[in-house]
Write a protein that holds these residues in place. Structure first.
Motif, PDB file in Angstrom:
ATOM      1  N   ILE A 101      -9.599  30.762   8.058  1.00  0.00           N
ATOM      2  CA  ILE A 101      -9.870  31.415   7.184  1.00  0.00           C
ATOM      3  C   ILE A 101     -11.861  31.750   7.868  1.00  0.00           C
ATOM      4  O   ILE A 101     -12.517  32.790   7.552  1.00  0.00           O
ATOM      5  CB  ILE A 101     -11.020  30.212   6.220  1.00  0.00           C
ATOM      6  N   SER A 104     -11.819  34.783  10.377  1.00  0.00           N
ATOM      7  CA  SER A 104     -11.652  35.252   9.706  1.00  0.00           C
ATOM      8  C   SER A 104     -12.510  36.655   8.710  1.00  0.00           C
ATOM      9  O   SER A 104     -13.373  37.435   9.035  1.00  0.00           O
ATOM     10  CB  SER A 104     -10.993  35.483   8.785  1.00  0.00           C
ATOM     11  N   SER A 105     -14.063  35.350   8.091  1.00  0.00           N
ATOM     12  CA  SER A 105     -15.299  35.689   7.541  1.00  0.00           C
ATOM     13  C   SER A 105     -16.096  36.562   8.584  1.00  0.00           C
ATOM     14  O   SER A 105     -16.855  37.052   8.286  1.00  0.00           O
ATOM     15  CB  SER A 105     -15.412  34.496   6.779  1.00  0.00           C
ATOM     16  N   TYR A 132     -15.497  40.061   9.329  1.00  0.00           N
ATOM     17  CA  TYR A 132     -15.592  40.572   8.213  1.00  0.00           C
ATOM     18  C   TYR A 132     -16.707  41.200   8.330  1.00  0.00           C
ATOM     19  O   TYR A 132     -17.636  42.350   8.618  1.00  0.00           O
ATOM     20  CB  TYR A 132     -14.955  39.797   6.694  1.00  0.00           C
ATOM     21  N   HIS A 133     -17.995  40.095   8.687  1.00  0.00           N
ATOM     22  CA  HIS A 133     -18.967  40.000   8.398  1.00  0.00           C
ATOM     23  C   HIS A 133     -19.583  41.190   9.784  1.00  0.00           C
ATOM     24  O   HIS A 133     -20.133  41.730  10.004  1.00  0.00           O
ATOM     25  CB  HIS A 133     -19.587  38.831   8.744  1.00  0.00           C
TER      26      HIS A 133
END
Length: 209
Positions: free
Chosen positions: A197, A200-201, A204-205
């Motif tokens: 997680i 993945s976060s 994304y950013h």
């Protein structure tokens, strides 16, 4: 000090950041630190720091600042780090071995007293001077060595079974690195660390930067 239930989770989550920063400041040889300087190091406003600490009592001296050693000791006490919790790591793969080798456990007040795995080639070896035990003996050893916190670093397929065994053994808390949502009693405190997680976060950013 306010009742525990009235203190926000955000305030509680910032306490370890204060403790870590105060340790660093102590290592630098500073005796006194202002809320402004503490805030600058943490990216938190001085007002928020003063408000957070005021939830637990009166610290520091107006016009002077906080005495580093005293505040670090008080924050450590609030966090319960002077309880010298006994901990165990279950699953001595790459991640579990890295956690077992974490040198700050002792300085934070945690005692690594047991390691567990099911692999016969791993059982009997030592990591950070602690012998790896057969996971089939988990419940008995957790009870006999008064282990308070279990760190789960096993594959997801085995994680719930390990958690169930820890609960039966009377464990007080679980730090879970397996990528599943555990089913534990409401009275059991569990902290989940899902590495996928976090990555993945981050993906994304930086994709949208």
């Amino acid at each position: 000090m306010k009742e525990q239930s009235s203190i926000s989770k955000a305030t509680i989550d910032r306490l370890p950041l204060y403790f870590r920063t105060l340790r660093m400041v102590q290592d630098e040889g500073l005796d006194i630190i202002s809320s402004e300087e503490l805030g600058r190091r943490l990216g938190i406003t001085p007002e928020q720091i003063r408000k957070d600490l005021a939830s637990f009592g009166q610290f520091g001296k107006k016009g002077v600042g906080y005495y580093v050693n005293e505040l670090k000791r008080n924050v450590g006490t609030i966090l319960g780090l002077d309880n010298h919790w006994n901990i165990a790591v279950i699953g001595i793969g790459h991640l579990g071995a890295a956690l077992a080798n974490y040198q700050n456990f002792v300085s934070l007040g945690f005692n690594l007293v047991a390691l567990f795995d099911q692999d016969p080639t791993v059982i009997g070896s030592t990591v950070n001077h602690v012998k790896v035990e057969d996971v089939r003996n988990l419940q008995k050893i957790v009870a006999s060595r008064h282990i308070h916190i279990g760190i789960i670093a096993v594959p997801a397929a085995f994680a719930q079974e390990v958690a169930d065994t820890l609960v039966k053994a009377g464990i007080k808390g679980i730090w879970n690195f397996a990528p599943i949502k555990m089913k534990v009693p409401e009275t059991m405190h569990i902290v989940n660390e899902d590495l996928s997680i976090g990555l993945s976060s981050l993906s994304y950013h930086i994709t949208r930067k």
